[in-house]
Design a protein around this motif. Structure first.
Motif, PDB file in Angstrom:
ATOM      1  N   LEU A  52       0.827  -1.201   0.000  1.00  0.00           N
ATOM      2  CA  LEU A  52       0.000   0.000   0.000  1.00  0.00           C
ATOM      3  C   LEU A  52       0.867   1.259   0.000  1.00  0.00           C
ATOM      4  O   LEU A  52       0.677   2.168  -0.821  1.00  0.00           O
ATOM      5  CB  LEU A  52      -0.923  -0.007   1.227  1.00  0.00           C
ATOM      6  N   LYS A  87      -7.521   6.265  -3.314  1.00  0.00           N
ATOM      7  CA  LYS A  87      -7.890   4.891  -2.954  1.00  0.00           C
ATOM      8  C   LYS A  87      -7.002   4.353  -1.832  1.00  0.00           C
ATOM      9  O   LYS A  87      -7.495   3.792  -0.852  1.00  0.00           O
ATOM     10  CB  LYS A  87      -7.776   3.993  -4.184  1.00  0.00           C
ATOM     11  N   THR A  88      -5.706   4.536  -1.966  1.00  0.00           N
ATOM     12  CA  THR A  88      -4.792   3.939  -0.992  1.00  0.00           C
ATOM     13  C   THR A  88      -4.808   4.664   0.357  1.00  0.00           C
ATOM     14  O   THR A  88      -4.723   3.997   1.395  1.00  0.00           O
ATOM     15  CB  THR A  88      -3.349   3.876  -1.535  1.00  0.00           C
ATOM     16  N   SER A  90      -7.331   6.041   1.696  1.00  0.00           N
ATOM     17  CA  SER A  90      -8.562   5.646   2.386  1.00  0.00           C
ATOM     18  C   SER A  90      -8.429   4.260   3.014  1.00  0.00           C
ATOM     19  O   SER A  90      -9.170   3.913   3.941  1.00  0.00           O
ATOM     20  CB  SER A  90      -9.755   5.676   1.429  1.00  0.00           C
ATOM     21  N   GLN A  91      -7.477   3.450   2.539  1.00  0.00           N
ATOM     22  CA  GLN A  91      -7.283   2.094   3.052  1.00  0.00           C
ATOM     23  C   GLN A  91      -6.284   2.016   4.213  1.00  0.00           C
ATOM     24  O   GLN A  91      -6.108   0.952   4.801  1.00  0.00           O
ATOM     25  CB  GLN A  91      -6.794   1.180   1.928  1.00  0.00           C
ATOM     26  N   LYS A  94      -7.608   0.570   7.547  1.00  0.00           N
ATOM     27  CA  LYS A  94      -7.932  -0.853   7.397  1.00  0.00           C
ATOM     28  C   LYS A  94      -6.661  -1.707   7.449  1.00  0.00           C
ATOM     29  O   LYS A  94      -6.626  -2.748   8.105  1.00  0.00           O
ATOM     30  CB  LYS A  94      -8.657  -1.066   6.061  1.00  0.00           C
ATOM     31  N   ARG A  95      -5.611  -1.277   6.761  1.00  0.00           N
ATOM     32  CA  ARG A  95      -4.371  -2.064   6.704  1.00  0.00           C
ATOM     33  C   ARG A  95      -3.640  -2.087   8.045  1.00  0.00           C
ATOM     34  O   ARG A  95      -2.881  -3.003   8.318  1.00  0.00           O
ATOM     35  CB  ARG A  95      -3.433  -1.509   5.634  1.00  0.00           C
ATOM     36  N   ASN A 126      -5.935  11.726   3.500  1.00  0.00           N
ATOM     37  CA  ASN A 126      -6.938  11.472   2.466  1.00  0.00           C
ATOM     38  C   ASN A 126      -7.618  12.766   2.037  1.00  0.00           C
ATOM     39  O   ASN A 126      -7.856  12.989   0.848  1.00  0.00           O
ATOM     40  CB  ASN A 126      -7.954  10.444   2.965  1.00  0.00           C
TER      41      ASN A 126
END
Length: 168
Positions: A52, A87-88, A90-91, A94-95, A126
């Motif tokens: 990521l 996209k990344t 926002s992740q 989660k990661r 973000n």
């Protein structure tokens, strides 16, 4: 009829070429291992974090090179890089949700002890990416520092110093 179809196809390819080129470049880097090399990481969850962050670094490198004119400004490539960053970033929560460990991980334990602060920093990153102006070189130069600053603010707090290639 063939002339009309071939003319349309050529025009479509020319219009889409910069985006296709950027996407192809990222795909080639991923397949060659430069985006997904594990650098000794054995935990797949930590590897997902490395992947990521490496994807983000590739997008930021492209945008930085455009902003500094080391690479010609290309609006569609800049937009593709911004979409990748949207996209990344926002992740990120989660990661990093669970404190998966690996001897080669550079994530500090403080990250999970200060989870709310970490999530807030990821959200600021973000937001900065969403405000990134990729319509012009001037807009990119004006808005890119906020993105870079948000990345550095988090890394300065929650990342142990380490190898240049590892960005997790």
């Amino acid at each position: 009829m063939f002339y009309i179809c071939s003319h349309w196809a050529i025009r479509s390819i020319r219009r889409l070429w910069p985006s296709l080129f950027a996407a192809t470049a990222v795909l080639i880097m991923a397949l060659s291992g430069s985006l997904s090399a594990n650098h000794g990481v054995t935990n797949p969850k930590v590897q997902a974090r490395v992947d990521l962050m490496t994807t983000q670094k590739a997008a930021l490198t492209l945008l930085s090179e455009m902003a500094s004119t080391r690479r010609p400004f290309d609006r569609s490539q800049a937009r593709a890089a911004r979409k990748s960053l949207e996209k990344t970033t926002s992740q990120i929560p989660k990661r990093f949700r669970r404190p998966h460990r690996d001897p080669h991980s550079l994530a500090k334990a403080a990250l999970w002890h200060n989870w709310d602060d970490f999530k807030a920093r990821a959200k600021r990153a973000n937001t900065a990416v969403k405000e990134l102006n990729t319509r012009s070189l001037t807009g990119l130069r004006r808005s890119l520092p906020a993105v870079i600053q948000s990345c550095h603010a988090c890394h300065d707090t929650y990342k142990n110093p380490g190898h240049e290639f590892t960005t997790h």
